[in-house]
Write a protein that holds these residues in place. Structure first.
Motif, short mmCIF file in Angstrom:
data_model
loop_
_atom_site.label_atom_id
_atom_site.label_comp_id
_atom_site.label_asym_id
_atom_site.label_seq_id
_atom_site.Cartn_x
_atom_site.Cartn_y
_atom_site.Cartn_z
N TYR A 36 -3.67 19.80 -40.65
CA TYR A 36 -4.60 18.73 -40.93
C TYR A 36 -5.97 19.34 -41.28
O TYR A 36 -6.32 20.42 -40.83
CB TYR A 36 -4.81 17.83 -39.71
CG TYR A 36 -3.63 17.01 -39.28
CD1 TYR A 36 -2.67 17.53 -38.42
CD2 TYR A 36 -3.48 15.70 -39.72
CE1 TYR A 36 -1.59 16.77 -37.99
CE2 TYR A 36 -2.40 14.92 -39.30
CZ TYR A 36 -1.47 15.47 -38.44
OH TYR A 36 -0.40 14.70 -38.02
N GLN A 38 -10.13 18.05 -41.23
CA GLN A 38 -11.06 17.03 -40.81
C GLN A 38 -12.45 17.40 -41.31
O GLN A 38 -13.04 18.38 -40.85
CB GLN A 38 -11.05 16.90 -39.28
CG GLN A 38 -11.83 15.70 -38.76
CD GLN A 38 -11.66 15.54 -37.26
OE1 GLN A 38 -11.55 16.51 -36.52
NE2 GLN A 38 -11.65 14.28 -36.80
N PHE A 88 -12.80 21.23 -40.51
CA PHE A 88 -12.15 21.64 -39.27
C PHE A 88 -10.65 21.55 -39.52
O PHE A 88 -10.12 20.47 -39.77
CB PHE A 88 -12.61 20.69 -38.16
CG PHE A 88 -12.25 21.12 -36.76
CD1 PHE A 88 -11.90 20.18 -35.81
CD2 PHE A 88 -12.31 22.45 -36.38
CE1 PHE A 88 -11.59 20.55 -34.50
CE2 PHE A 88 -12.01 22.84 -35.08
CZ PHE A 88 -11.65 21.88 -34.14
N LEU A 90 -6.87 21.84 -38.36
CA LEU A 90 -6.09 21.70 -37.14
C LEU A 90 -4.60 21.87 -37.43
O LEU A 90 -4.06 21.25 -38.34
CB LEU A 90 -6.31 20.32 -36.53
CG LEU A 90 -7.70 20.07 -35.93
CD1 LEU A 90 -8.02 18.60 -35.91
CD2 LEU A 90 -7.78 20.64 -34.52
N TYR A 103 1.04 17.72 -30.44
CA TYR A 103 -0.01 18.50 -29.79
C TYR A 103 -0.78 19.28 -30.84
O TYR A 103 -0.20 19.90 -31.73
CB TYR A 103 0.59 19.47 -28.78
CG TYR A 103 1.31 18.81 -27.64
CD1 TYR A 103 2.69 18.65 -27.68
CD2 TYR A 103 0.62 18.33 -26.54
CE1 TYR A 103 3.37 18.03 -26.64
CE2 TYR A 103 1.28 17.71 -25.49
CZ TYR A 103 2.65 17.56 -25.55
OH TYR A 103 3.32 16.94 -24.51
N PHE A 104 -2.10 19.26 -30.70
CA PHE A 104 -2.97 19.95 -31.65
C PHE A 104 -3.40 21.31 -31.11
O PHE A 104 -3.58 21.49 -29.90
CB PHE A 104 -4.22 19.11 -31.93
CG PHE A 104 -3.96 17.92 -32.79
CD1 PHE A 104 -3.56 16.72 -32.24
CD2 PHE A 104 -4.09 18.00 -34.18
CE1 PHE A 104 -3.32 15.61 -33.04
CE2 PHE A 104 -3.85 16.90 -34.98
CZ PHE A 104 -3.45 15.70 -34.41
N GLY A 105 -3.58 22.25 -32.05
CA GLY A 105 -4.17 23.52 -31.70
C GLY A 105 -5.68 23.41 -31.58
O GLY A 105 -6.24 22.34 -31.86
N PRO A 106 -6.35 24.50 -31.19
CA PRO A 106 -7.79 24.45 -30.97
C PRO A 106 -8.62 24.33 -32.25
O PRO A 106 -9.80 23.99 -32.18
CB PRO A 106 -8.09 25.77 -30.25
CG PRO A 106 -6.97 26.65 -30.65
CD PRO A 106 -5.77 25.78 -30.84
N ARG A 109 -12.84 26.25 -37.62
CA ARG A 109 -13.94 25.63 -38.33
C ARG A 109 -14.30 26.51 -39.51
O ARG A 109 -14.76 27.64 -39.33
CB ARG A 109 -15.15 25.45 -37.41
CG ARG A 109 -16.23 24.55 -38.03
CD ARG A 109 -17.20 24.02 -36.96
NE ARG A 109 -16.53 23.27 -35.91
CZ ARG A 109 -16.12 22.02 -36.02
NH1 ARG A 109 -16.30 21.36 -37.15
NH2 ARG A 109 -15.54 21.42 -35.02
#
Lengths: 113, 115
Positions: A36, A38, A88, A90, A103-106, A109
């Motif tokens: 993803y 953002q 960002f 993800l 579940y998303f990773g950290p 950026r």
């Protein structure tokens, strides 16, 4: 337990430079994997998803590409970054069923200058 | 494909009051509806989810309701606290056996709790 890693955490790149972001998942087999993006203050834009090694579905045609060379590794690439690629990034995973929790990773950026 | 609409885009609530965020979806085959909370600079985290075989689910101060007939679902936060301030995303997905392997997200609601 399952863990998802992304690196790097932050990246500053000039326009026109290449990009490689990596995501790995531990503690599970044959996950569905997702990338993803953002933009600042915006929602989640699905870029790519994969249900298996070598299987990539693209959601948004652009100068990005994705690859899944191993079961638990997902890579996002670009040959030439644009200013609009800043954001960002993800990575996320689910189990075999799409109705499993995602579940998303950290995140990474990325700033393109 | 699935389309998810989320309202409002911003919401300010006095501390201690309740907050409600609403989402509608278009695909009647959707059967899983998670809610994520994203704090500034962090990854989205699942806070609650609901499947289409139930109409309501609660977890302490958080509840989600689902109306399959009307194709909408809502997040309810009671006794709001400053740490509830964040962006909240709803999402929907169907059965991957029918080729639906992805979540469709709403556009997010920025919730601000006023002390």
């Amino acid at each position: 337990s399952q863990t998802i890693h992304q690196w790097p955490a932050t990246l500053v790149q000039p326009v026109g430079s290449p990009l490689s972001l990596e995501c790995t998942v531990e503690g599970t087999s044959n996950p569905n994997l997702y990338w993803y993006r953002q933009a600042a203050g915006r929602g989640l834009q699905l870029l790519f998803y994969s249900v298996g090694i070598g299987q990539i579905s693209s959601e948004v045609p652009q100068n990005l590409s994705a690859s899944r060379p191993q079961d638990r590794q997902f890579i996002l690439s670009s040959k030439k970054l644009l200013l609009s690629d800043s954001g960002f990034y993800l990575c996320a995973w689910t189990g075999v069923s799409s109705t499993d929790t995602q579940y998303f990773g950290p995140g990474t950026r990325l700033t393109v200058l | 494909g699935e389309n998810v609409e989320q309202h409002p885009s911003t919401l300010s609530v006095q501390e201690g009051d309740s907050a409600v965020i609403k989402c509608t979806y278009s695909d009647s085959a959707s059967n899983y509806f998670p809610w994520y909370k994203q704090e500034l600079g962090k990854r989205p985290q699942l806070i609650i989810d609901i499947r289409s075989n139930v109409g309501e689910k609660k977890d302490q101060r958080i509840a989600v309701t689902l109306n399959k007939t009307a194709k909408h679902f809502s997040l309810h936060i009671t006794e709001t606290q400053p740490e509830d301030s964040a962006v909240y995303f709803c999402a929907a997905t169907g059965d991957s056996n029918f080729g639906n392997e992805k979540l469709t997200f709403g556009t997010g609601t920025r919730l601000t709790i006023i002390p």
